[in-house]
Design an enzyme around this catalytic site. Structure first.
Site, mmCIF file in Angstrom:
data_model
loop_
_atom_site.group_PDB
_atom_site.id
_atom_site.type_symbol
_atom_site.label_atom_id
_atom_site.label_comp_id
_atom_site.label_asym_id
_atom_site.label_seq_id
_atom_site.Cartn_x
_atom_site.Cartn_y
_atom_site.Cartn_z
ATOM 1 N N ARG A 53 101.681 73.546 124.025
ATOM 2 C CA ARG A 53 102.637 73.253 122.947
ATOM 3 C C ARG A 53 103.058 74.549 122.258
ATOM 4 N NH1 ARG A 53 100.251 70.399 118.005
ATOM 5 N NH2 ARG A 53 100.184 72.512 117.224
ATOM 6 N N HIS A 62 103.248 61.104 115.947
ATOM 7 C CA HIS A 62 102.876 60.869 117.338
ATOM 8 C C HIS A 62 101.387 60.555 117.452
ATOM 9 C CE1 HIS A 62 102.698 65.267 116.673
ATOM 10 N NE2 HIS A 62 101.670 65.271 117.495
ATOM 11 N N ASP A 74 102.396 67.160 113.200
ATOM 12 C CA ASP A 74 101.480 68.288 113.342
ATOM 13 C C ASP A 74 101.287 69.053 112.038
ATOM 14 O OD1 ASP A 74 100.893 67.817 116.019
ATOM 15 O OD2 ASP A 74 102.733 68.824 116.662
ATOM 16 N N HIS A 97 99.978 61.090 113.577
ATOM 17 C CA HIS A 97 100.177 62.254 112.712
ATOM 18 C C HIS A 97 101.484 62.954 113.083
ATOM 19 C CE1 HIS A 97 98.546 63.978 116.398
ATOM 20 N NE2 HIS A 97 99.074 65.153 116.049
HETATM 21 FE FE FE2 Z 1 99.965 66.571 117.391
#
Ligand code: FE2
Length: 285
Positions: free
Chosen positions: A272, A257, A114, A112
């Site tokens: 993150r 990723h 994000d 995916h």
């Molecule tokens: Fe992600």
């Protein structure tokens, strides 16, 4: 092999020279001799940004940033996306924590970018692992620009103006009602034009893209399968073996990723910070 990159393209030329090592031919580089705890000059930030645009994902090992330093660094690359409802584990607003013990958010082992189910998905992610399992828990990225470039010309033409639906659907039934995910979806071009470089990429993913509009269901499913398998070919990938305190930047507009879920009961906690993004556009805006 270590190379010095000082001038990636006329658009992104920078006076600062970074000590850069490519991790694979088409995506991913590691950068050395930069201390991200220190406040960086505008030229250094511009050089990091230029390298990120060129390589899709870049890594700075051994940084060990505090949450404050992590947020301050990310803020040099745009406006930090601060969720309206931060999770209780967040050390500061704007830092999302992913803990492998969390049933809903802990492990995302599907390809995916994000939250592309949003109208304006994040542009850049700045990521730091805090706790890692002894072995495993790598992340793999794939370059959706390299994937687009390596499609045949007739297929590039056929998909150029297609639009796809990206929907936030739960991976596990436990996601319903537990994580405040809330169903939402957006329509985005299948061939995305990068707002900073003008380069084209394939903008679909197994996690979020549910349908290509205007096609019959079996055509849509077959084309998505083809594109997803093409993007995630090993030739378009880089796999990173994390070390604690490494900082990664990835461009959420031209990469997918995959967090490898191979560490059983091992503990993996990562932070993150996301940068607000634009509405994706294609060849015809
Ligand atoms: Fe992600």
């Amino acid at each position: 092999m270590t190379t010095i990159i000082s001038d990636l393209s006329p658009r992104t030329a920078s006076a600062v020279k970074l000590n850069v090592r490519k991790l694979s031919p088409l995506i991913g580089s590691e950068v050395h001799d930069v201390d991200l705890k220190a406040t960086q000059s505008d030229d250094t930030i511009a050089a990091i940004r230029a390298l990120l645009l060129e390589r899709g994902v870049i890594f700075f090992p051994g940084q060990h940033l505090s949450p404050e330093q992590h947020l301050a660094l990310a803020g040099r690359f745009g406006v930090v996306d601060v969720p309206a409802k931060p999770r209780p584990t967040s050390p500061l607003p704007g830092i999302s924590v992913f803990d492998s013990r969390d049933e809903v958010y802990g492990r995302v082992s599907r390809w995916h970018a994000d939250l592309t189910s949003s109208e304006t998905p994040q542009s850049i992610a700045v990521f730091q692992p805090i706790t890692l399992p002894e072995v495993g828990g790598d992340t793999i990225w794939a370059s959706t620009e390299a994937a687009y470039d390596r499609l045949s010309e007739p297929l590039k033409k056929a998909i150029e103006e297609l639009v796809a639906v990206h929907a936030l659907t739960p991976i596990k039934t436990s996601e319903w009602g537990k994580g405040n995910l809330g169903f939402h979806w957006a329509e985005h071009p299948v061939v995305r034009v990068h707002p900073e470089t003008g380069r084209k990429s394939l903008f679909v993913s197994p996690r979020y893209t549910t349908e290509i509009l205007g096609l019959r269901p079996h055509e849509s499913a077959a084309l998505l399968k083809l594109l997803n398998e093409h993007i995630t070919q090993p030739e378009h990938q880089v796999r990173y073996r994390w070390t604690e305190g490494a900082i990664a930047f990835w461009d959420n507009r031209n990469t997918l990723h995959y967090a490898v879920d191979d560490y059983d009961d091992g503990l993996r906690i990562v932070h993150r910070v996301g940068i607000l993004g634009d509405r994706p556009f294609g060849v015809k805006r």
